[in-house]
Motif scaffolding. Structure first.
Motif, PDB file in Angstrom:
ATOM      1  N   PRO A 120       0.821  -1.214   0.000  1.00 43.47           N
ATOM      2  CA  PRO A 120       0.000   0.000   0.000  1.00 43.47           C
ATOM      3  C   PRO A 120       0.855   1.265   0.000  1.00 43.47           C
ATOM      4  CG  PRO A 120      -0.874  -1.572   1.563  1.00 43.47           C
ATOM      5  CD  PRO A 120       0.461  -2.112   1.100  1.00 43.47           C
ATOM      6  N   CYS A 121       0.340   2.296  -0.623  1.00 39.38           N
ATOM      7  CA  CYS A 121       1.008   3.598  -0.672  1.00 39.38           C
ATOM      8  C   CYS A 121       0.186   4.585   0.152  1.00 39.38           C
ATOM      9  CB  CYS A 121       1.115   4.091  -2.116  1.00 39.38           C
ATOM     10  SG  CYS A 121       1.842   5.739  -2.254  1.00 39.38           S
ATOM     11  N   GLY A 122       0.768   5.100   1.220  1.00 38.87           N
ATOM     12  CA  GLY A 122       0.063   6.026   2.093  1.00 38.87           C
ATOM     13  C   GLY A 122       0.246   7.492   1.721  1.00 38.87           C
ATOM     14  N   GLU A 123       0.859   7.751   0.584  1.00 44.16           N
ATOM     15  CA  GLU A 123       1.121   9.129   0.161  1.00 44.16           C
ATOM     16  C   GLU A 123      -0.172   9.847  -0.230  1.00 44.16           C
ATOM     17  OE1 GLU A 123       4.084  10.630   0.209  1.00 44.16           O
ATOM     18  OE2 GLU A 123       5.084   8.818   0.916  1.00 44.16           O
ATOM     19  N   GLU A 124      -0.214  11.143   0.022  1.00 49.53           N
ATOM     20  CA  GLU A 124      -1.358  11.966  -0.393  1.00 49.53           C
ATOM     21  C   GLU A 124      -1.331  12.250  -1.890  1.00 49.53           C
ATOM     22  OE1 GLU A 124      -3.948  13.122   1.465  1.00 49.53           O
ATOM     23  OE2 GLU A 124      -3.175  11.872   3.092  1.00 49.53           O
ATOM     24  N   ASN A 125      -0.136  12.288  -2.453  1.00 50.21           N
ATOM     25  CA  ASN A 125       0.041  12.583  -3.867  1.00 50.21           C
ATOM     26  C   ASN A 125       0.228  11.263  -4.623  1.00 50.21           C
ATOM     27  OD1 ASN A 125       0.939  13.257  -6.422  1.00 50.21           O
ATOM     28  ND2 ASN A 125       2.409  14.786  -5.718  1.00 50.21           N
ATOM     29  N   PRO A 126      -0.662  10.922  -5.542  1.00 44.61           N
ATOM     30  CA  PRO A 126      -0.527   9.649  -6.260  1.00 44.61           C
ATOM     31  C   PRO A 126       0.780   9.536  -7.038  1.00 44.61           C
ATOM     32  CG  PRO A 126      -2.258  10.992  -7.247  1.00 44.61           C
ATOM     33  CD  PRO A 126      -1.826  11.683  -5.989  1.00 44.61           C
ATOM     34  N   ASN A 127       1.343  10.667  -7.450  1.00 45.24           N
ATOM     35  CA  ASN A 127       2.598  10.649  -8.190  1.00 45.24           C
ATOM     36  C   ASN A 127       3.781  10.216  -7.328  1.00 45.24           C
ATOM     37  OD1 ASN A 127       1.383  11.506 -10.605  1.00 45.24           O
ATOM     38  ND2 ASN A 127       1.475  13.634  -9.920  1.00 45.24           N
ATOM     39  N   SER A 128       3.593  10.155  -6.006  1.00 45.17           N
ATOM     40  CA  SER A 128       4.645   9.718  -5.092  1.00 45.17           C
ATOM     41  C   SER A 128       4.630   8.208  -4.854  1.00 45.17           C
ATOM     42  CB  SER A 128       4.504  10.445  -3.747  1.00 45.17           C
ATOM     43  OG  SER A 128       4.640  11.830  -3.925  1.00 45.17           O
ATOM     44  N   CYS A 129       3.648   7.519  -5.412  1.00 42.48           N
ATOM     45  CA  CYS A 129       3.523   6.073  -5.210  1.00 42.48           C
ATOM     46  C   CYS A 129       4.377   5.306  -6.215  1.00 42.48           C
ATOM     47  CB  CYS A 129       2.064   5.642  -5.362  1.00 42.48           C
ATOM     48  SG  CYS A 129       0.974   6.344  -4.109  1.00 42.48           S
ATOM     49  N   GLU A 130       4.934   4.190  -5.745  1.00 45.04           N
ATOM     50  CA  GLU A 130       5.720   3.320  -6.618  1.00 45.04           C
ATOM     51  C   GLU A 130       4.831   2.785  -7.737  1.00 45.04           C
ATOM     52  OE1 GLU A 130       8.336  -0.820  -6.412  1.00 45.04           O
ATOM     53  OE2 GLU A 130       7.600   0.080  -4.560  1.00 45.04           O
ATOM     54  N   ILE A 131       5.416   2.646  -8.915  1.00 41.05           N
ATOM     55  CA  ILE A 131       4.702   2.066 -10.056  1.00 41.05           C
ATOM     56  C   ILE A 131       5.267   0.673 -10.305  1.00 41.05           C
ATOM     57  CG2 ILE A 131       4.226   2.262 -12.524  1.00 41.05           C
ATOM     58  CD1 ILE A 131       4.156   5.264 -12.161  1.00 41.05           C
ATOM     59  N   TYR A 132       4.369  -0.306 -10.376  1.00 45.29           N
ATOM     60  CA  TYR A 132       4.741  -1.698 -10.604  1.00 45.29           C
ATOM     61  C   TYR A 132       4.486  -2.019 -12.069  1.00 45.29           C
ATOM     62  CZ  TYR A 132       4.592  -1.899  -5.530  1.00 45.29           C
ATOM     63  OH  TYR A 132       4.805  -1.661  -4.195  1.00 45.29           O
ATOM     64  N   ARG A 133       5.518  -2.510 -12.751  1.00 43.47           N
ATOM     65  CA  ARG A 133       5.425  -2.784 -14.186  1.00 43.47           C
ATOM     66  C   ARG A 133       5.775  -4.234 -14.487  1.00 43.47           C
ATOM     67  NH1 ARG A 133       4.693   1.883 -16.755  1.00 43.47           N
ATOM     68  NH2 ARG A 133       5.428   3.790 -15.777  1.00 43.47           N
ATOM     69  N   ALA A 134       5.198  -4.740 -15.560  1.00 41.72           N
ATOM     70  CA  ALA A 134       5.551  -6.073 -16.055  1.00 41.72           C
ATOM     71  C   ALA A 134       6.897  -5.987 -16.771  1.00 41.72           C
ATOM     72  CB  ALA A 134       4.478  -6.580 -17.003  1.00 41.72           C
ATOM     73  N   GLU A 135       7.572  -7.132 -16.865  1.00 45.80           N
ATOM     74  CA  GLU A 135       8.859  -7.187 -17.545  1.00 45.80           C
ATOM     75  C   GLU A 135       8.707  -7.226 -19.064  1.00 45.80           C
ATOM     76  OE1 GLU A 135      10.982 -10.443 -15.774  1.00 45.80           O
ATOM     77  OE2 GLU A 135      10.862  -9.520 -13.788  1.00 45.80           O
ATOM     78  N   ALA A 136       7.485  -7.414 -19.548  1.00 50.63           N
ATOM     79  CA  ALA A 136       7.186  -7.439 -20.981  1.00 50.63           C
ATOM     80  C   ALA A 136       5.733  -7.011 -21.160  1.00 50.63           C
ATOM     81  CB  ALA A 136       7.407  -8.846 -21.537  1.00 50.63           C
ATOM     82  N   ALA A 137       5.346  -6.781 -22.403  1.00 54.62           N
ATOM     83  CA  ALA A 137       3.953  -6.409 -22.684  1.00 54.62           C
ATOM     84  C   ALA A 137       3.022  -7.516 -22.186  1.00 54.62           C
ATOM     85  CB  ALA A 137       3.756  -6.188 -24.174  1.00 54.62           C
ATOM     86  N   TYR A 138       1.828  -7.117 -21.766  1.00 56.93           N
ATOM     87  CA  TYR A 138       0.845  -8.058 -21.237  1.00 56.93           C
ATOM     88  C   TYR A 138      -0.534  -7.709 -21.784  1.00 56.93           C
ATOM     89  CZ  TYR A 138      -0.144  -4.211 -18.048  1.00 56.93           C
ATOM     90  OH  TYR A 138      -0.473  -2.985 -17.540  1.00 56.93           O
ATOM     91  N   THR A 139      -1.473  -8.665 -21.669  1.00 62.74           N
ATOM     92  CA  THR A 139      -2.831  -8.445 -22.150  1.00 62.74           C
ATOM     93  C   THR A 139      -3.858  -8.457 -21.021  1.00 62.74           C
ATOM     94  OG1 THR A 139      -2.951 -10.799 -22.692  1.00 62.74           O
ATOM     95  CG2 THR A 139      -2.424  -9.283 -24.500  1.00 62.74           C
ATOM     96  N   GLU A 140      -3.518  -9.071 -19.883  1.00 62.35           N
ATOM     97  CA  GLU A 140      -4.366  -9.088 -18.692  1.00 62.35           C
ATOM     98  C   GLU A 140      -3.471  -8.984 -17.464  1.00 62.35           C
ATOM     99  OE1 GLU A 140      -5.881 -11.499 -21.917  1.00 62.35           O
ATOM    100  OE2 GLU A 140      -4.299 -12.112 -20.528  1.00 62.35           O
ATOM    101  N   ALA A 141      -4.089  -8.572 -16.362  1.00 65.20           N
ATOM    102  CA  ALA A 141      -3.421  -8.592 -15.063  1.00 65.20           C
ATOM    103  C   ALA A 141      -4.443  -9.071 -14.034  1.00 65.20           C
ATOM    104  CB  ALA A 141      -2.893  -7.212 -14.693  1.00 65.20           C
ATOM    105  N   VAL A 142      -3.970  -9.810 -13.047  1.00 59.85           N
ATOM    106  CA  VAL A 142      -4.833 -10.309 -11.983  1.00 59.85           C
ATOM    107  C   VAL A 142      -4.232  -9.908 -10.651  1.00 59.85           C
ATOM    108  CG1 VAL A 142      -5.860 -12.337 -10.896  1.00 59.85           C
ATOM    109  CG2 VAL A 142      -5.546 -12.294 -13.382  1.00 59.85           C
TER     110      VAL A 142
END
Length: 139
Positions: free
Chosen positions: A96-118
């Motif tokens: 969880p990200c407790g920051e007030e500013n969404p731009n301060s939250c970590e971004i989680y990315r896939a290692e390659a292109a994807y078509t779905e996420a669960v």
């Protein structure tokens, strides 16, 4: 109203809409809410205080994507599997990200292109030994 499926009923009690599907990732089977629209994908699991075991959310993109996920206003740890055409691409644990500013939250990315996420409760996929290349089925 109950469906007779305890996992789906848990989603209904959590405020889920009626659109659910079953997903199997390796040995893990989940009942998931379907986030098909841009608004539903943006909202995701924000503001939920719990997510029952055996449940989660499926993000459907309809095309290959490289977009990232963040945990802004998400109160519980989550596991995420990114998949492409029936195979797992990446597994990550998100906090969880407790920051007030969404731009301060970590971004989680896939290692390659994807078509779905669960997304599922924290530890769901890593504790089950899910690895890139494992099959993912939607039914």
């Amino acid at each position: 109203m109950t469906t007779g499926d305890p996992a789906a009923d848990g989603l209904a009690r959590a405020g889920a809409g009626p659109a659910t599907r079953r997903v199997r990732v390796g040995a893990v089977t989940l009942t998931v809410e379907v986030a098909e629209t841009p608004a539903a994908r943006r909202r995701g699991l924000m503001d939920r205080t719990s997510l029952p075991s055996g449940t989660g959310m499926l993000f459907v993109f309809g095309r290959e994507s490289t977009d990232g996920f963040y945990m802004y206003r998400t109160l519980i740890p989550l596991s995420i599997v990114f998949s492409r055409y029936g195979r797992v691409v990446t597994i990550q644990e998100m906090t969880p990200c407790g920051e007030e500013n969404p731009n301060s939250c970590e971004i989680y990315r896939a290692e390659a292109a994807y078509t779905e996420a669960v997304e599922a409760p924290g530890g769901t996929f890593s504790n089950a030994g899910i690895r890139p290349g494992d099959m993912i089925e939607f039914f």
